[in-house]
Design a protein around this motif. Sequence first.
Motif, PDB file in Angstrom:
ATOM      1  N   ALA A 189      10.264  -3.062   2.153  1.00 21.65           N
ATOM      2  CA  ALA A 189       9.305  -1.957   2.167  1.00 21.65           C
ATOM      3  C   ALA A 189      10.017  -0.607   2.239  1.00 21.65           C
ATOM      4  N   ASP A 190      10.985  -0.497   3.116  1.00 27.81           N
ATOM      5  CA  ASP A 190      11.709   0.756   3.287  1.00 27.81           C
ATOM      6  C   ASP A 190      12.505   1.105   2.031  1.00 27.81           C
ATOM      7  N   HIS A 191      13.221   0.149   1.508  1.00 26.50           N
ATOM      8  CA  HIS A 191      14.056   0.370   0.328  1.00 26.50           C
ATOM      9  C   HIS A 191      13.212   0.782  -0.875  1.00 26.50           C
ATOM     10  N   THR A 192      12.130   0.054  -1.108  1.00 27.05           N
ATOM     11  CA  THR A 192      11.278   0.356  -2.253  1.00 27.05           C
ATOM     12  C   THR A 192      10.619   1.721  -2.090  1.00 27.05           C
ATOM     13  N   SER A 193      10.161   2.032  -0.896  1.00 28.51           N
ATOM     14  CA  SER A 193       9.527   3.323  -0.643  1.00 28.51           C
ATOM     15  C   SER A 193      10.508   4.470  -0.884  1.00 28.51           C
ATOM     16  N   TYR A 194      11.712   4.320  -0.397  1.00 27.02           N
ATOM     17  CA  TYR A 194      12.726   5.357  -0.563  1.00 27.02           C
ATOM     18  C   TYR A 194      12.996   5.634  -2.044  1.00 27.02           C
ATOM     19  N   LYS A 196       0.825  -1.211   0.000  1.00 28.83           N
ATOM     20  CA  LYS A 196       0.000   0.000   0.000  1.00 28.83           C
ATOM     21  C   LYS A 196       0.858   1.259   0.000  1.00 28.83           C
ATOM     22  N   ALA A 197       0.221   2.362  -0.316  1.00 28.70           N
ATOM     23  CA  ALA A 197       0.940   3.622  -0.430  1.00 28.70           C
ATOM     24  C   ALA A 197       1.336   4.204   0.922  1.00 28.70           C
ATOM     25  N   ASN A 198       0.499   4.011   1.938  1.00 28.10           N
ATOM     26  CA  ASN A 198       0.745   4.615   3.241  1.00 28.10           C
ATOM     27  C   ASN A 198       0.987   6.118   3.057  1.00 28.10           C
ATOM     28  N   ALA A 199       2.115   6.651   3.454  1.00 26.53           N
ATOM     29  CA  ALA A 199       2.387   8.082   3.315  1.00 26.53           C
ATOM     30  C   ALA A 199       2.990   8.425   1.955  1.00 26.53           C
ATOM     31  N   HIS A 200       3.220   7.449   1.131  1.00 23.11           N
ATOM     32  CA  HIS A 200       3.863   7.665  -0.158  1.00 23.11           C
ATOM     33  C   HIS A 200       2.984   7.093  -1.269  1.00 23.11           C
ATOM     34  N   VAL A 201       3.405   7.295  -2.504  1.00 29.04           N
ATOM     35  CA  VAL A 201       2.727   6.630  -3.615  1.00 29.04           C
ATOM     36  C   VAL A 201       3.277   5.219  -3.724  1.00 29.04           C
ATOM     37  N   THR A 202       2.509   4.341  -4.342  1.00 32.46           N
ATOM     38  CA  THR A 202       3.012   2.982  -4.557  1.00 32.46           C
ATOM     39  C   THR A 202       4.025   2.987  -5.689  1.00 32.46           C
ATOM     40  N   PHE A 203       4.842   1.956  -5.716  1.00 33.12           N
ATOM     41  CA  PHE A 203       5.787   1.807  -6.816  1.00 33.12           C
ATOM     42  C   PHE A 203       5.038   1.745  -8.149  1.00 33.12           C
ATOM     43  N   ALA A 204       3.959   0.973  -8.189  1.00 29.16           N
ATOM     44  CA  ALA A 204       3.174   0.832  -9.424  1.00 29.16           C
ATOM     45  C   ALA A 204       2.667   2.188  -9.905  1.00 29.16           C
ATOM     46  N   ASP A 205       2.197   3.023  -8.996  1.00 28.80           N
ATOM     47  CA  ASP A 205       1.724   4.351  -9.388  1.00 28.80           C
ATOM     48  C   ASP A 205       2.872   5.253  -9.833  1.00 28.80           C
ATOM     49  N   ALA A 206       4.035   5.090  -9.226  1.00 31.46           N
ATOM     50  CA  ALA A 206       5.189   5.930  -9.573  1.00 31.46           C
ATOM     51  C   ALA A 206       5.674   5.686 -10.996  1.00 31.46           C
ATOM     52  N   VAL A 207       5.532   4.463 -11.491  1.00 31.17           N
ATOM     53  CA  VAL A 207       6.020   4.159 -12.846  1.00 31.17           C
ATOM     54  C   VAL A 207       4.900   4.122 -13.886  1.00 31.17           C
ATOM     55  N   LYS A 208       3.671   4.189 -13.428  1.00 36.80           N
ATOM     56  CA  LYS A 208       2.511   4.101 -14.323  1.00 36.80           C
ATOM     57  C   LYS A 208       2.499   5.267 -15.319  1.00 36.80           C
ATOM     58  N   GLY A 209       2.349   4.913 -16.581  1.00 38.15           N
ATOM     59  CA  GLY A 209       2.218   5.926 -17.616  1.00 38.15           C
ATOM     60  C   GLY A 209       3.468   6.723 -17.917  1.00 38.15           C
ATOM     61  N   LEU A 210       4.607   6.270 -17.440  1.00 34.41           N
ATOM     62  CA  LEU A 210       5.851   6.998 -17.700  1.00 34.41           C
ATOM     63  C   LEU A 210       6.210   6.875 -19.179  1.00 34.41           C
TER      64      LEU A 210
END
Length: 158
Positions: A137-142, A17-31
Amino acid sequence: MQKNKAITDSLKALLLKANAHVTFADAVKGLPAELRGVTPPGLPYSIWQLVEHIRITQEDILEFSRDASYVSPSWPEGYWPKETAPENEAAWKHSLAQIREDLATFIALLEAPDADLFAPFPHGEGQHLFREAVLIADHTSYHTGEIVAVRRMLGAWK
């Protein structure tokens, strides 16, 4: 065990889940493809290199967690791709798919009926599934945050 389920559910939320950040999937979506290999001035990595770094690191943690004979890549060169852009669309899609698949495989380790989240790995120095899940989780979020920052710099963020 109910206690284990609650902890596993919390770890899954951190991983998915995104929690306080965007998800990885959302970060790369539509790039746009033409921006995947652009390294903005003042930054050391392109989005492709960040995506590959996430993929390589997550795969390393997964393999370390399930295979006592696994040998990690050398640091740092084994964790960062030299190429700034994916070779083609297939390489991009493969990297994203492997990130999803390896994450699902890691979650399956957490959800295994016999999983002991806090049992130290026989081949590690205090590492266990709980610790490795938090590390992923931490690494991917960062690095997902870095992807968003690069997208903003390139004018490719909503």
